[in-house]
Design a protein around this motif. Structure first.
Motif, mmCIF file in Angstrom:
data_model
loop_
_atom_site.group_PDB
_atom_site.id
_atom_site.type_symbol
_atom_site.label_atom_id
_atom_site.label_comp_id
_atom_site.label_asym_id
_atom_site.label_seq_id
_atom_site.Cartn_x
_atom_site.Cartn_y
_atom_site.Cartn_z
ATOM 1 N N VAL A 20 40.312 37.999 37.163
ATOM 2 C CA VAL A 20 38.560 37.071 36.290
ATOM 3 C C VAL A 20 37.938 38.053 35.292
ATOM 4 O O VAL A 20 37.144 37.401 34.457
ATOM 5 C CB VAL A 20 38.110 36.923 37.962
ATOM 6 C CG1 VAL A 20 36.500 36.299 37.345
ATOM 7 C CG2 VAL A 20 38.699 35.500 38.389
ATOM 8 N N VAL A 21 37.229 39.129 36.112
ATOM 9 C CA VAL A 21 37.170 40.604 35.681
ATOM 10 C C VAL A 21 37.585 40.631 33.923
ATOM 11 O O VAL A 21 36.490 40.727 32.930
ATOM 12 C CB VAL A 21 36.633 41.724 35.684
ATOM 13 C CG1 VAL A 21 36.292 42.693 34.878
ATOM 14 C CG2 VAL A 21 36.165 41.589 37.356
ATOM 15 N N ARG A 22 38.562 41.007 34.128
ATOM 16 C CA ARG A 22 39.266 41.103 32.474
ATOM 17 C C ARG A 22 39.314 39.377 31.059
ATOM 18 O O ARG A 22 38.843 39.901 30.246
ATOM 19 C CB ARG A 22 40.993 41.151 32.546
ATOM 20 C CG ARG A 22 42.147 40.720 31.045
ATOM 21 C CD ARG A 22 43.750 41.340 31.401
ATOM 22 N NE ARG A 22 43.640 39.875 32.433
ATOM 23 C CZ ARG A 22 44.225 38.873 31.258
ATOM 24 N NH1 ARG A 22 43.629 38.957 30.501
ATOM 25 N NH2 ARG A 22 44.337 37.329 31.947
ATOM 26 N N ARG A 23 38.698 38.356 32.196
ATOM 27 C CA ARG A 23 38.933 37.349 31.088
ATOM 28 C C ARG A 23 37.110 37.162 31.227
ATOM 29 O O ARG A 23 37.273 37.444 29.516
ATOM 30 C CB ARG A 23 39.120 36.215 31.531
ATOM 31 C CG ARG A 23 40.524 35.836 32.469
ATOM 32 C CD ARG A 23 41.341 34.343 32.882
ATOM 33 N NE ARG A 23 42.215 34.309 32.585
ATOM 34 C CZ ARG A 23 42.854 32.916 33.197
ATOM 35 N NH1 ARG A 23 41.433 32.035 32.943
ATOM 36 N NH2 ARG A 23 43.866 32.637 33.882
ATOM 37 N N TYR A 24 36.581 38.042 31.278
ATOM 38 C CA TYR A 24 34.808 37.588 31.005
ATOM 39 C C TYR A 24 34.745 39.197 30.390
ATOM 40 O O TYR A 24 34.306 39.285 28.827
ATOM 41 C CB TYR A 24 34.483 38.205 32.173
ATOM 42 C CG TYR A 24 33.757 36.829 33.172
ATOM 43 C CD1 TYR A 24 32.295 36.311 32.891
ATOM 44 C CD2 TYR A 24 34.905 36.525 33.730
ATOM 45 C CE1 TYR A 24 32.360 35.079 33.177
ATOM 46 C CE2 TYR A 24 33.642 34.918 34.794
ATOM 47 C CZ TYR A 24 32.842 34.665 34.295
ATOM 48 O OH TYR A 24 32.554 33.510 34.989
ATOM 49 N N LEU A 25 35.007 40.409 30.343
ATOM 50 C CA LEU A 25 35.250 41.060 29.102
ATOM 51 C C LEU A 25 35.845 41.193 28.178
ATOM 52 O O LEU A 25 35.488 40.623 26.787
ATOM 53 C CB LEU A 25 35.868 42.646 29.353
ATOM 54 C CG LEU A 25 34.733 42.937 31.558
ATOM 55 C CD1 LEU A 25 35.602 44.316 31.574
ATOM 56 C CD2 LEU A 25 33.563 43.297 31.173
ATOM 57 N N GLU A 26 37.513 40.609 28.270
ATOM 58 C CA GLU A 26 38.022 39.780 27.031
ATOM 59 C C GLU A 26 37.543 39.031 26.158
ATOM 60 O O GLU A 26 37.165 38.961 24.620
ATOM 61 C CB GLU A 26 39.235 39.674 27.120
ATOM 62 C CG GLU A 26 40.322 40.453 27.514
ATOM 63 C CD GLU A 26 41.825 40.136 27.759
ATOM 64 O OE1 GLU A 26 42.569 41.101 27.999
ATOM 65 O OE2 GLU A 26 41.628 38.530 27.974
ATOM 66 N N ARG A 27 36.741 37.927 26.952
ATOM 67 C CA ARG A 27 35.873 37.256 25.479
ATOM 68 C C ARG A 27 34.467 37.325 25.125
ATOM 69 O O ARG A 27 34.342 36.730 24.661
ATOM 70 C CB ARG A 27 35.018 36.019 27.022
ATOM 71 C CG ARG A 27 35.944 34.822 27.705
ATOM 72 C CD ARG A 27 35.410 33.917 28.760
ATOM 73 N NE ARG A 27 36.006 33.160 29.639
ATOM 74 C CZ ARG A 27 35.810 33.055 30.457
ATOM 75 N NH1 ARG A 27 34.531 32.643 31.082
ATOM 76 N NH2 ARG A 27 36.318 31.779 31.199
ATOM 77 N N ASP A 28 34.591 39.278 25.645
ATOM 78 C CA ASP A 28 32.943 39.734 24.940
ATOM 79 C C ASP A 28 33.917 40.561 24.250
ATOM 80 O O ASP A 28 33.049 41.524 23.454
ATOM 81 C CB ASP A 28 32.499 40.232 26.346
ATOM 82 C CG ASP A 28 31.428 39.911 27.248
ATOM 83 O OD1 ASP A 28 30.851 38.527 26.485
ATOM 84 O OD2 ASP A 28 30.935 39.982 27.851
ATOM 85 N N GLY A 29 34.766 39.960 23.824
ATOM 86 C CA GLY A 29 35.942 41.286 22.306
ATOM 87 C C GLY A 29 36.350 42.794 22.958
ATOM 88 O O GLY A 29 36.259 43.136 22.295
#
Length: 229
Positions: free
Chosen positions: A15-24
């Motif tokens: 979950v955290v990875r997806r949020y951070l990858e959305r932020d580039g």
């Protein structure tokens, strides 16, 4: 920028990875302490999110290890422990922030962004040098010296020092420092208290941080009452 997520819960990592990858951001994952330690040694990381309760070495031990050799990597600790004493232990180990489980992944992403925003600030530019007694701070280069000797500060410690030096003789409450330095309108105010303590220890007798009881903190002699508690 590259961020490490170290947690033994695969759902949290995902979950955290997806949020951070959305932020580039580029994300490196670790499921336990040994894997996290290898990632910290191998990758050029800007920030590490470390679970306190993962298989040893746990987040606090890793934090201490990193801080013994590197002040540049920002560190956020995750834990299921909610007592203030536990939070203070984590912050005293050198963490820049501390988030208690269960937490909002978006809140974590916002805190990560706030830390990295400071790191991304360009070194070039005509930013004035800040001085007070034996202390000299160069905001553009993000360097600090005491009597000409470099002082190793974490990202948050540097931001706090630069802010106080730029606003000498003004009193700021802990909530105001959280807003001005951390960029948060909420959060654990003991974060500020521990960072003040760490900053005083690193600067030694040269520090000019005064505690204004009932109001907050100020750099140098206070000429007028400032912020509320």
């Amino acid at each position: 920028m590259r961020v490490l997520i170290a947690d033994d819960d695969p759902v949290v990592r995902e979950v955290v990875r997806r949020y951070l990858e959305r932020d580039g951001l580029t994300v490196v994952e670790a499921a336990d302490g040994p894997t996290a330690a290898k990632a910290l040694a191998k990758h050029d990381l800007d920030l590490a999110v470390l679970d306190v309760m993962m298989p040893p070495p746990d987040g606090i031990e890793l934090c201490r290890t990193v801080r013994a050799v590197d002040q540049d990597v920002a560190i956020i600790l995750l834990t299921a422990l909610g007592e203030e004493e536990d939070r203070v232990i984590g912050l005293s180990a050198g963490a820049d922030d501390y988030l208690t489980k269960p937490f909002s992944p978006r809140e974590l992403a916002l805190r990560v962004a706030a830390v990295l925003r400071r790191i991304r600030q360009p070194a070039a530019g005509a930013q004035p040098v800040l001085r007070s007694g034996a202390i000299e701070v160069h905001p553009g280069a993000r360097t600090a010296r005491v009597d000409g000797v470099p002082v190793e500060l974490t990202a948050r410690e540097f931001d706090l020092l630069a802010f106080l030096l730029a606003n000498q003789q003004r009193v700021f409450s802990r909530s105001e420092l959280l807003a001005q330095v951390w960029g948060w309108n909420f959060g654990d105010q003991s974060t500020v208290t521990v960072h003040i303590k760490r900053l005083r220890a690193k600067l030694g007798a040269a520090h000019g941080i005064d505690t204004v009881w009932g109001h907050g903190y100020a750099w140098g002699r206070v000429t007028a009452k400032g912020a509320g508690a």
